[in-house]
Design a protein around this motif. Structure first.
Motif, PDB file in Angstrom:
ATOM      1  N   LYS A 230      47.657  24.065  43.227  1.00 18.34           N
ATOM      2  CA  LYS A 230      49.020  23.712  43.636  1.00 18.34           C
ATOM      3  C   LYS A 230      50.031  24.705  43.074  1.00 18.34           C
ATOM      4  CE  LYS A 230      47.628  18.912  43.957  1.00 18.34           C
ATOM      5  NZ  LYS A 230      47.526  17.625  43.251  1.00 18.34           N
ATOM      6  N   ALA A 231      49.787  25.198  41.865  1.00 15.75           N
ATOM      7  CA  ALA A 231      50.671  26.217  41.285  1.00 15.75           C
ATOM      8  C   ALA A 231      50.590  27.510  42.093  1.00 15.75           C
ATOM      9  CB  ALA A 231      50.282  26.484  39.829  1.00 15.75           C
ATOM     10  N   PHE A 232      49.386  27.832  42.568  1.00 13.44           N
ATOM     11  CA  PHE A 232      49.217  29.055  43.358  1.00 13.44           C
ATOM     12  C   PHE A 232      49.949  28.948  44.692  1.00 13.44           C
ATOM     13  CE2 PHE A 232      47.140  31.893  46.303  1.00 13.44           C
ATOM     14  CZ  PHE A 232      46.881  33.033  45.552  1.00 13.44           C
ATOM     15  N   PHE A 233      49.745  27.830  45.390  1.00 13.93           N
ATOM     16  CA  PHE A 233      50.314  27.712  46.730  1.00 13.93           C
ATOM     17  C   PHE A 233      51.774  27.251  46.729  1.00 13.93           C
ATOM     18  CE2 PHE A 233      45.778  27.447  47.942  1.00 13.93           C
ATOM     19  CZ  PHE A 233      45.766  28.504  48.838  1.00 13.93           C
ATOM     20  N   ALA A 234      52.292  26.791  45.586  1.00 16.21           N
ATOM     21  CA  ALA A 234      53.715  26.430  45.531  1.00 16.21           C
ATOM     22  C   ALA A 234      54.583  27.641  45.834  1.00 16.21           C
ATOM     23  CB  ALA A 234      54.056  25.856  44.158  1.00 16.21           C
ATOM     24  N   SER A 235      54.231  28.774  45.249  1.00 18.25           N
ATOM     25  CA  SER A 235      54.970  30.008  45.557  1.00 18.25           C
ATOM     26  C   SER A 235      54.324  30.771  46.698  1.00 18.25           C
ATOM     27  CB  SER A 235      55.048  30.900  44.309  1.00 18.25           C
ATOM     28  OG  SER A 235      53.753  31.131  43.775  1.00 18.25           O
ATOM     29  N   GLY A 236      52.995  30.643  46.842  1.00 21.91           N
ATOM     30  CA  GLY A 236      52.298  31.357  47.913  1.00 21.91           C
ATOM     31  C   GLY A 236      52.606  30.816  49.297  1.00 21.91           C
ATOM     32  N   SER A 237      53.127  29.581  49.377  1.00 17.71           N
ATOM     33  CA  SER A 237      53.430  28.995  50.689  1.00 17.71           C
ATOM     34  C   SER A 237      54.575  29.714  51.388  1.00 17.71           C
ATOM     35  CB  SER A 237      53.769  27.505  50.536  1.00 17.71           C
ATOM     36  OG  SER A 237      54.911  27.326  49.714  1.00 17.71           O
ATOM     37  N   VAL A 238      55.272  30.603  50.685  1.00 17.78           N
ATOM     38  CA  VAL A 238      56.320  31.397  51.333  1.00 17.78           C
ATOM     39  C   VAL A 238      55.727  32.229  52.463  1.00 17.78           C
ATOM     40  CG1 VAL A 238      56.080  33.350  49.758  1.00 17.78           C
ATOM     41  CG2 VAL A 238      58.240  32.973  50.910  1.00 17.78           C
ATOM     42  N   ALA A 239      54.431  32.577  52.351  1.00 17.83           N
ATOM     43  CA  ALA A 239      53.779  33.377  53.391  1.00 17.83           C
ATOM     44  C   ALA A 239      53.755  32.645  54.725  1.00 17.83           C
ATOM     45  CB  ALA A 239      52.352  33.732  52.961  1.00 17.83           C
ATOM     46  N   LEU A 240      53.634  31.307  54.686  1.00 17.76           N
ATOM     47  CA  LEU A 240      53.651  30.527  55.927  1.00 17.76           C
ATOM     48  C   LEU A 240      54.984  30.695  56.643  1.00 17.76           C
ATOM     49  CD1 LEU A 240      52.496  28.394  57.876  1.00 17.76           C
ATOM     50  CD2 LEU A 240      53.416  26.636  56.345  1.00 17.76           C
ATOM     51  N   TYR A 241      56.060  30.662  55.885  1.00 14.61           N
ATOM     52  CA  TYR A 241      57.396  30.811  56.488  1.00 14.61           C
ATOM     53  C   TYR A 241      57.621  32.245  56.970  1.00 14.61           C
ATOM     54  CZ  TYR A 241      58.083  26.263  54.365  1.00 14.61           C
ATOM     55  OH  TYR A 241      57.948  24.941  54.022  1.00 14.61           O
ATOM     56  N   VAL A 242      57.035  33.210  56.264  1.00 16.88           N
ATOM     57  CA  VAL A 242      57.136  34.605  56.710  1.00 16.88           C
ATOM     58  C   VAL A 242      56.440  34.781  58.056  1.00 16.88           C
ATOM     59  CG1 VAL A 242      56.381  36.969  56.205  1.00 16.88           C
ATOM     60  CG2 VAL A 242      57.401  35.579  54.404  1.00 16.88           C
ATOM     61  N   PHE A 243      55.258  34.186  58.192  1.00 19.02           N
ATOM     62  CA  PHE A 243      54.527  34.312  59.451  1.00 19.02           C
ATOM     63  C   PHE A 243      55.257  33.587  60.583  1.00 19.02           C
ATOM     64  CE2 PHE A 243      51.019  33.207  62.400  1.00 19.02           C
ATOM     65  CZ  PHE A 243      50.592  34.493  62.686  1.00 19.02           C
TER      66      PHE A 243
END
Length: 658
Positions: free
Chosen positions: A585-598
């Motif tokens: 969850k710590a990884f994807f909390a900030s990594g989820s920005v990639a979803l919005y970029v795509f």
């Protein structure tokens, strides 16, 4: 980069970066040696691949029936970045003589056949541009739309009129801006791209003067010449001046059995522009004021939000720790029984996460990508990666990525040792780190390359380059990653501050799934990116130069801060509800920005790239966007994870545990 108490230091750093950007012209490294020419020296233009904002498929200049050089077609030396970008720079028959204004005949084609007419019409209607280069400067064209002057690089293959007929551009009016140069004690050796300045040792050569090219402009025309008259001329013969016609009847139509004569005229104009500043005209971004205010607004909003989150977070954690440490042991035991929150997961917080090997691999690759991005942008912000050196930005990124494999292997294996408590299996982790991101990118590029091969585009990667990339991958990146993994096994292991219970603690049921909070956390980092992302996508897909790396450096620093804070806050929130499974969850909390970029990339495709036509172009766009989003996910996820790991380790090492 982290927030610190003396706000004045950050203001000073912010102003320093801005001043470095605004004064970049004085620090501009042109990327190639200055060339000077004497009067009547011959200068030959070069041609790059034909490009279009409608298809994004580059094609060779000589795929169309253009005039060829008398000595034959010769390719210029291309670096790795140019090849990957689809550039194919060839020599051309366009010859200029310094300070000689003339109108010149090139050639007359044979009667156009059906295939050539079809290809010319297709390239014209797909808005393909011819990209010509003189002394390493792209040809620039000016046009007016709605009383606004717009600059373009290159000129169109042709144009289509309301009568549905297509016309070819066969006459070019060049204007070459030159600056008279006087040097002291310097002799210019050579006039080609390899020319360089050498300090003269002869006392007689006190000065070496000449003319340097500081601008290259073109006005394209379509002129119907009489092929019978023109065919009597030889190449480079001078002809009477040619006027660009305004009537379609005097323009050269694209039609079968038509013979097309190509001509050009050149005018040399003295200019006060000096050689180090000659790229300034190309590097002007459209809407500069909007760009500045948008970025500044984004900076202020992000600092404001991050400051509030950080202050609240610090006060909350400090209050919990202070209350906990002021109690005696008996009261602490009673408090542990009565209260809920992060203190109750002390025996599970460092329990091994699901898929630990995959987590180590993704964090290792994230460190590699993040390091590459930071070093590249810093160098570019200070002018070391100039657009005058075509392909050097991409080449530099690849070289940095290869050599940072040692950091990826080190971080991945050291995290593996921390999770497992042993170095066993470190070779497998190192191999996975070396092959995970690179393998996925290679697979996507291979699929896209088959599409480009089918379209006969110069954007297709040659087989020889495939073998070169495989060589660099397995003979440079993999060994360095294994070396980094070996160093990771010898580094001091990270010791957990608390022991892990044998039986896992049950996680209380929640009203809403935690992944909703994780996905929502990505919106704040995306808020720092989306404005700059628009300019980057515009430069890539609409053929604009992007050189505001000062802005990009600021955005990158803000992104690192926000990703770290968002991930830490979210980790703390999960621990407060007794959810000890915080790793992913710590990884994807900030990594989820990639979803919005795509998703933003798809939005840009639908609403801003309306001219993009055909499924092939859309697939290429989405494929490259997927690679970009995947790299952003690994980099931003790594920032959030490492900061959360440090936070959790610090938090539980501050608590007294019996």
């Amino acid at each position: 980069m982290a927030l610190s108490k003396p706000f004045s230091k950050w203001v000073f750093l912010f102003l320093f970066i801005l001043s470095a950007h605004t004064t970049c012209n004085a620090f501009y490294l042109p990327g190639s040696y200055m060339h000077t020419y004497s009067t009547r020296d011959s200068i030959f233009a070069k041609v790059n691949s034909l490009t279009s904002i409608e298809t994004e498929l580059p094609f060779s200049y000589y795929s169309l029936p253009y005039c060829k050089p008398p000595e034959g077609i010769k390719k210029s030396a291309e670096n790795l970045g140019e090849l990957l970008m689809g550039d194919q720079i060839d020599n051309s028959p366009y010859r200029f003589r310094m300070n000689v204004n003339e109108t010149v005949y090139l050639c007359t084609t044979h009667a156009l056949n059906e295939n050539e007419v079809k290809l010319l019409k297709q390239r014209t209607r797909d808005l393909y541009q011819v990209n010509m280069i003189l002394d390493n400067l792209p040809a620039m064209r000016y046009s007016r739309q709605n009383d606004v002057s717009i600059q373009w690089t290159g000129y169109p293959v042709g144009f289509t009129q309301n009568n549905n007929e297509d016309y070819i551009i066969n006459h070019l009016k060049f204007k070459v801006l030159v600056h008279e140069y006087e040097g002291s004690g310097v002799e210019i050796v050579g006039t080609g791209e390899e020319g360089m300045g050498v300090i003269s040792t002869d006392a007689d050569k006190k000065k070496a003067s000449g003319f340097e090219i500081v601008g290259f402009e073109v006005v394209p025309c379509s002129v119907k010449h009489d092929p019978e008259v023109m065919s009597k001329h030889k190449i480079y013969d001078n002809i009477p001046p040619v006027t660009c016609p305004s009537e379609l009847e005097k323009s050269q139509i694209i039609r079968e059995q038509e013979k097309v004569s190509f001509t050009y005229d050149v005018e040399f104009v003295k200019s006060d522009i000096r050689w180090p500043s000659r790229w300034d005209a190309y590097l002007k971004m459209e809407g500069a004021r909007v760009h500045w205010f948008s970025i500044l607004n984004s900076v202020m909003v992000i600092f404001f939000l991050a400051g509030i989150v950080f202050v609240i977070f610090l006060r909350t954690v400090r209050r919990d720790l202070t209350r906990y440490e002021e109690l005696d042991k008996e009261s602490q035991a009673q408090m542990n029984e009565e209260l809920s929150g992060w203190k109750l997961v002390v025996g599970d917080v460092f329990r091994e996460p699901n898929c630990p090997k995959l987590l180590c691999v993704m964090v290792g690759d994230g460190v590699q990508i993040l390091g590459m991005a930071i070093v590249t942008i810093v160098f570019a912000a200070f002018g070391f990666l100039s657009p005058a050196s075509r392909g050097m930005l991409l080449t530099g990124m690849i070289v940095l990525y290869l050599f940072l494999g040692i950091a990826a292997g080190y971080v991945g294996v050291r995290l593996w040792r921390t999770l497992k408590g042993t170095s066993e299996g470190w070779k497998s982790v190192s191999w996975s780190v070396a092959c995970f991101f690179s393998g996925i990118v290679f697979a996507i590029l291979t699929a896209l390359n088959f599409i480009l091969w089918g379209s006969k585009s110069t954007g297709a990667i040659p087989i020889s380059l495939y073998f070169l990339l495989l060589f660099l991958w397995f003979c440079v990146s993999v060994p360095l990653t294994l070396l980094g993994g070996l160093l990771g096994t010898r580094a001091e292991a990270i010791q957990y501050p608390v022991r892990t219970n044998q039986i896992p603690r049950e996680i209380p049921a929640r009203k809403y799934p935690s992944w909703l909070l994780v996905l929502g956390a990505g919106t704040l980092p995306f808020g720092t990116l989306f404005i700059e992302l628009f300019f980057i996508l515009t430069s890539i897909w609409l053929g604009r130069f992007y050189y505001v790396f000062g802005f990009l450096l600021i955005v990158l620093l803000l992104l690192v801060i926000v990703c770290a804070e968002v991930s830490v806050v979210l980790t703390y929130m999960h621990l407060c509800v007794e959810d000890w499974q915080w790793w992913w969850k710590a990884f994807f909390a900030s990594g989820s920005v990639a979803l919005y970029v795509f998703l933003y990339s798809i939005n840009y495709l639908v609403f801003d790239l309306k001219s993009l036509s055909g499924p092939v172009s859309a697939i290429l766009y989405l494929g490259y966007s997927l690679i970009m989003a995947f790299a952003i996910m690994l980099a931003t996820g790594t920032i959030g994870f490492l900061m959360s790991f440090y936070f959790v380790h610090y938090l539980f090492s501050s608590v007294k545990i019996d």
